[in-house]
Design an enzyme around this catalytic site. Structure first.
Site, PDB file in Angstrom:
ATOM      1  N   ASN A  42       0.797  -1.005   0.193  1.00  0.00           N
ATOM      2  CA  ASN A  42       0.010   0.531   0.394  1.00  0.00           C
ATOM      3  C   ASN A  42       0.848   1.384   0.372  1.00  0.00           C
ATOM      4  OD1 ASN A  42      -1.445   2.184  -0.031  1.00  0.00           O
ATOM      5  ND2 ASN A  42      -2.163   1.005   2.420  1.00  0.00           N
ATOM      6  N   LYS A  44      -0.012   3.951  -0.555  1.00  0.00           N
ATOM      7  CA  LYS A  44      -0.731   4.966   0.085  1.00  0.00           C
ATOM      8  C   LYS A  44      -0.229   6.474  -0.704  1.00  0.00           C
ATOM      9  CE  LYS A  44      -0.088   3.059   4.805  1.00  0.00           C
ATOM     10  NZ  LYS A  44      -0.191   3.537   5.881  1.00  0.00           N
ATOM     11  N   HIS A 127      -9.977   0.763   4.745  1.00  0.00           N
ATOM     12  CA  HIS A 127      -8.660   1.640   5.655  1.00  0.00           C
ATOM     13  C   HIS A 127      -8.714   2.685   6.869  1.00  0.00           C
ATOM     14  CE1 HIS A 127      -3.779   2.227   6.236  1.00  0.00           C
ATOM     15  NE2 HIS A 127      -4.050   1.709   5.780  1.00  0.00           N
ATOM     16  N   GLU A 129      -6.773   4.794   7.439  1.00  0.00           N
ATOM     17  CA  GLU A 129      -6.625   6.632   7.536  1.00  0.00           C
ATOM     18  C   GLU A 129      -7.737   6.448   6.559  1.00  0.00           C
ATOM     19  OE1 GLU A 129      -3.029   5.266   5.397  1.00  0.00           O
ATOM     20  OE2 GLU A 129      -2.133   5.718   6.776  1.00  0.00           O
ATOM     21  N   GLU A 196      -4.935  -4.715  10.607  1.00  0.00           N
ATOM     22  CA  GLU A 196      -4.326  -3.942  10.929  1.00  0.00           C
ATOM     23  C   GLU A 196      -4.363  -3.221  12.145  1.00  0.00           C
ATOM     24  OE1 GLU A 196      -2.334  -1.947   6.629  1.00  0.00           O
ATOM     25  OE2 GLU A 196      -3.854  -1.269   7.238  1.00  0.00           O
ATOM     26  N   GLY A 202       2.340   2.048  10.678  1.00  0.00           N
ATOM     27  CA  GLY A 202       3.540   3.511  10.847  1.00  0.00           C
ATOM     28  C   GLY A 202       4.302   3.645  12.204  1.00  0.00           C
ATOM     29  N   SER A 241       3.705  -2.096  10.478  1.00  0.00           N
ATOM     30  CA  SER A 241       4.903  -2.148  10.782  1.00  0.00           C
ATOM     31  C   SER A 241       5.957  -3.355  10.125  1.00  0.00           C
ATOM     32  CB  SER A 241       5.611  -1.874  11.407  1.00  0.00           C
ATOM     33  OG  SER A 241       4.781  -0.302  12.377  1.00  0.00           O
TER      34      SER A 241
END
Ligand SMILES: O=C(CO)COP(=O)(O)O
Length: 281
Positions: A42, A44, A127, A129, A196, A202, A241
């Site tokens: 991904n 992003k 996701h 985000e 996730e 991150g 991560s």
């Protein structure tokens, strides 16, 4: 002579049974699920026209064996598709989102049909985000439905926040996210789910293989209760991560069938090292 041969046969049968029993009890590692590993990048809102070219070139040279998917930003889907063909690179394309309607006045949105035209086979949905910017379980469910009915494979992302984990709500949150996203959907044969944990995205702080395995087991069980034995064939990816250093440990877990990689997928060498880690695990 006859007698000693039958003792030998008895002993080897006993050894075989014991080995089978020991392997059967190792519910967390070493078992072959028969599910092919799937590693998804991904990207992003990263990369450029220049960097995607050298990425594809390097990844091709790495000769990885797993199923690999790259999810770039929308503008890079077409050039990436051309590069994949040019270098004869064995990867598939995925998008980072789609709209649940077929077409219409939805400024800034992208339809399933457009993704198929851009050679996409997969699409990330839900996701964290995007959930953070207001995407609800209801919207996620409509997106999953639209992806499946259009022939795209949805990669449904679920995950708990640090606060939810701390108060012991992980199982409840994950079960709810999975069930709401799949509400009213009968055919889940093309579904992929990515676990996730939000606190691992991150942050450099990956879930341990055991923590991830226990949530993956819960997801498979949730699917099993609702849909039966097809749950065994649904690929469950871990994301948060993932790095070359933790890939094989995660991959050794029975219910971890691959990874959804963010930061470490921006560099072809580290992404290839992760893929190799999963092939070893
Ligand atoms: O969000 C992720 C993939 O979708 C994970 O990101 P990182 O690998 O950078 O933690």
């Amino acid at each position: 002579m006859e007698y000693s041969r039958s003792i030998q046969m008895y002993i080897s049968q006993l050894v075989e049974e014991t080995v089978r029993e020991v392997l059967g009890n190792q519910s967390n590692s070493g078992e072959t699920s028969g599910r092919q590993k799937l590693i998804v990048a991904n990207w992003k809102m990263n990369m450029s026209l220049q960097t995607i070219t050298s990425f594809v070139e390097k990844l091709t040279l790495a000769h990885v064996r797993s199923d690999v998917v790259i999810c770039p930003s929308f503008p890079y889907l077409f050039p990436l598709s051309e590069l994949i063909q040019k270098f004869n690179c064995d990867v598939e394309l995925g998008a980072q989102d789609l709209h649940w309607n077929e077409s219409g006045a939805y400024t800034g949105e992208v339809s399933a049909k457009m993704l198929l035209e851009a050679d996409c086979h997969y699409v990330l949905i839900g996701h964290s985000e995007r959930r953070d910017s207001g995407e609800t379980d209801e919207m996620i469910s409509k997106k999953v439905k639209q992806a499946i009915s259009s022939g795209l494979k949805p990669i449904l992302c679920v995950g708990e926040s640090q606060g939810q984990r701390q108060i012991g709500k992980t199982a409840e949150v994950i079960r709810k996210q999975v069930l709401l996203a799949l509400e009213g959907i009968e055919d889940i044969s093309s579904l992929v789910i990515a676990y996730e944990p939000v606190w691992a995205i991150g942050t450099g702080l990956s879930a341990t293989p055991e923590q991830a395995q226990s949530v993956h087991q819960l997801i498979r069980k949730t699917i099993d209760v609702q849909y039966g034995s097809i749950s065994e064939s649904i690929p469950l990816l871990y994301g948060g991560s993932v790095k070359p250093e933790n890939a094989s440990g995660l991959s050794a877990m029975t219910d971890i069938d691959g990874a959804l990689v963010g930061g470490a997928s921006l560099d072809a060498e580290s992404f290839a090292a992760i893929i190799r880690g999963f092939e070893r695990g």
